[in-house]
Scaffold this motif. Structure first.
Motif, PDB file in Angstrom:
ATOM      1  N   GLY A 113      30.958  39.356  39.937  1.00  0.00           N
ATOM      2  CA  GLY A 113      31.218  38.031  40.469  1.00  0.00           C
ATOM      3  C   GLY A 113      31.963  37.069  39.777  1.00  0.00           C
ATOM      4  N   ILE A 114      32.090  37.303  38.336  1.00  0.00           N
ATOM      5  CA  ILE A 114      32.603  36.430  37.634  1.00  0.00           C
ATOM      6  C   ILE A 114      34.184  36.601  37.297  1.00  0.00           C
ATOM      7  N   HIS A 115      34.795  35.490  37.883  1.00  0.00           N
ATOM      8  CA  HIS A 115      36.263  35.423  37.164  1.00  0.00           C
ATOM      9  C   HIS A 115      36.647  35.114  35.845  1.00  0.00           C
ATOM     10  N   ALA A 116      37.646  35.772  35.490  1.00  0.00           N
ATOM     11  CA  ALA A 116      38.025  35.638  33.973  1.00  0.00           C
ATOM     12  C   ALA A 116      39.521  35.467  33.972  1.00  0.00           C
ATOM     13  N   VAL A 117      40.020  34.573  32.806  1.00  0.00           N
ATOM     14  CA  VAL A 117      41.439  34.549  32.504  1.00  0.00           C
ATOM     15  C   VAL A 117      41.436  34.543  31.027  1.00  0.00           C
ATOM     16  N   GLY A 118      42.500  35.495  30.459  1.00  0.00           N
ATOM     17  CA  GLY A 118      42.669  35.548  29.249  1.00  0.00           C
ATOM     18  C   GLY A 118      43.963  35.351  28.631  1.00  0.00           C
ATOM     19  N   PHE A 119      44.378  35.502  27.428  1.00  0.00           N
ATOM     20  CA  PHE A 119      45.571  35.411  26.903  1.00  0.00           C
ATOM     21  C   PHE A 119      46.229  36.495  26.187  1.00  0.00           C
ATOM     22  N   ASP A 120      47.503  36.996  26.004  1.00  0.00           N
ATOM     23  CA  ASP A 120      47.967  37.662  25.164  1.00  0.00           C
ATOM     24  C   ASP A 120      47.864  39.286  25.716  1.00  0.00           C
TER      25      ASP A 120
END
Lengths: 348, 348
Positions: free
Chosen positions: A280-287
């Motif tokens: 249920g958790i949204h996540a955004v990352g980099f690279d």
DNA sequence: GTGAAAGCGCTAACAT
DNA sequence: ATGTTAGCGCTTTCAC
């Protein structure tokens, strides 16, 4: 329109004739390796300008015998980490470029300023023809740059930089904007009341943390668009992988309303298995690391904000080598690379 | 580890010695310009393989005297349109590449099959060294490809293609996926009950509409993820700009619940001023045209799905020219370019 | 301080 | 069918 305007590209030979000197002299002037009179110099440079001369890179590459030593003063890395991609790009560029480049790696420990000082000292002793570096220890970099300026050794920043120094080139992203973009993507689907920001233990209280501008962009975006949203920080320790999940679980107990998670460093992949168990958790990352792409593919991560890391390194090396070789500085000192938004649907 | 393994890159000279022939012969074999015995050929190719030879591109470019005529059989365009960017990319590639390329443009009217046939006939008469083309009239392209195969004229598809033909190369996007991605981005914020699909009058009932795969990707995505959502189509006529707004307004009266609009062609910019007056409507478009970027900047459009159009054209010409020149086909026949997601926050 | 000349690795015209 | 040779435009050594 006469026959004469069949645009024929001027060569060193044309310059030589135009300036009334020999090709050898033209070359000496152009590459500033002394032994010419101010008068000839002026005539040559004038001819160059008048005819709009610029060297044929193919010919230059082909005939270059001197190998140029490029010192790369960068963070050390393990396979699969961000700086491994940079390193690979540099190596590939060296192979493909066809200038006679000999890169020398000076890899320092990001957590250890003495290791940086060591590397810098060794580098200076080795007297390279050019330096490519990034910034972790700001003051040290400034100090080093002064020395390079004095010794007329050209240098280029990659990935991040200090403004106002004598570097010939910068190739990298705009970290602040990338942070904003990450925050935007995280909050695209709904307006969260709380956000979890996952940070690396190493960076806790580190002065001159190179991730700071991106984090600031992230926080500013949230602050502006969601002033009522609280951002909570949790630190994890990459060097103790088994401690990561407990840390995150503990964090979630403290902040049970968090449904949005982000990292502003390149290590969202460390959170992947936790996210897998909390769909249920949204996540955004980099690279654009393979491990991060995997997390994206697996559906743990919604978006990745990134750039073509390897291409960026190649571009940096390419522009730098070309400048070293032709003596002409790049047309633009700052090359900001494009920010990509990556999602499951536009992978590969 | 002896001194001998200082990796020295093999040259034509090495191949010649190894095969017991002269450099001229090596060159003839490699470039397949006849006049060598099957026996020598075998020996040369063997030597090439054994030493892992590949030509030094700098030297090749430098010494190439023959100019290669590359016929480009592409849709005609006005400034600012999609094919204008392709054209620019081709021209820049020709300038930068340093092979001796002479492009010849054969620009046909996309709505007129006879114009395509004309161009194809002229092209064949001119007997170019290579052809770059795209597909609008599928059957005609297949017919042409057979002739090119017979005459051993290499050809490359750009932007779209027909599978199973003898082309040496394809550089382009995966249009079906781009359509899916557009649909995803359009429905990111909320689940629409109705969607408006804006199409170009020209394409109405056109057989072999090159936009069909992308549209299908778009529709399939909606059909799968939002089975209850109706997609309504509205046609606008770019050749009568003043008719566009009334058409859209009329459409909205018929379908007052539409809050989501998309085009699957490159002309979302035609809808921009309408969108400006209806700020509640979400919109997604395709392709990196200046006009579309402007619409994005102005906030009329939420997302653009695109690729680096000019870079794509450059890559196509680069790979094609290199193949023509070295005689070695590209390592990968199909080069799918990356799909970019563009938003206000990652413009430029 | 400057010029002459020998390559770099490949192409392609010209001999044979 | 194969070998020879003169460049492509630039770099760099060596002589003056």
């Amino acid at each position: 329109m006469t026959m004469a305007d069949t645009k024929t590209i001027p060569t060193v030979y044309d310059i030589a004739r135009e300036a009334g000197v020999s090709r050898g002299t033209v070359d000496r002037v152009l590459h500033r390796r002394g032994r010419f009179s101010p008068d000839t110099e002026a005539r040559v440079l004038d001819a160059v300008k008048r005819l709009g001369y610029s060297a044929n890179l193919n010919a230059a590459k082909l005939s270059t015998r001197k190998t140029r030593n490029i010192a790369c003063l960068l963070p050390s890395f393990s396979e699969g980490e961000y700086w491994a991609y940079i390193n690979r790009g540099i190596m590939e560029a060296v192979d493909e470029l066809g200038f006679n480049l000999a890169p020398a790696m000076y890899l320092y420990d990001q957590t250890d300023i003495d290791s940086f000082r060591d590397c810098a000292a060794r580098l200076l002793e080795d007297a390279p023809d050019g330096v490519i570096l990034n910034v972790v220890f700001r003051e040290e970099v400034i100090r080093l740059s002064k020395i390079l300026d004095e010794r007329r050794i050209p240098y280029a920043f990659i990935d991040n930089k200090v403004d106002g120094l004598g570097n010939m080139l910068y190739v990298g992203i705009d970290p602040y904007r990338s942070g904003q973009l990450g925050a935007f993507l995280l909050t695209l689907q709904d307006c969260p009341s709380e956000i979890g920001l996952v940070r690396i233990l190493r960076d806790k209280g580190r002065k001159g943390d190179p991730n700071e501008p991106r984090r600031q962009g992230f926080l500013d975006y949230i602050g502006t668009h969601f002033p009522d949203t609280a951002v909570h920080t949790v630190f994890i320790d990459p060097s103790a992988p088994e401690s990561i999940e407990p840390a995150l679980e503990g964090f979630m107990q403290e902040h049970p309303d968090v449904r949005h998670l982000a990292t502003t460093n390149s290590r969202i992949h460390l959170v992947a298995s936790f996210l897998k168990r909390h769909p249920g958790i949204h996540a955004v990352g980099f690279d654009h690391l393979d491990r991060n792409l995997q997390a994206l593919k697996d559906g743990c991560v919604d978006f990745l904000v990134t750039h073509r890391i390897k291409d960026m390194a190649k571009e940096c090396m390419g522009l730098f080598a070309e400048s070293l070789s032709t003596g002409v500085p790049p047309s633009e000192k700052n090359h900001f690379v494009h920010l990509d938004i990556l999602h499951r649907l536009n992978l590969e």
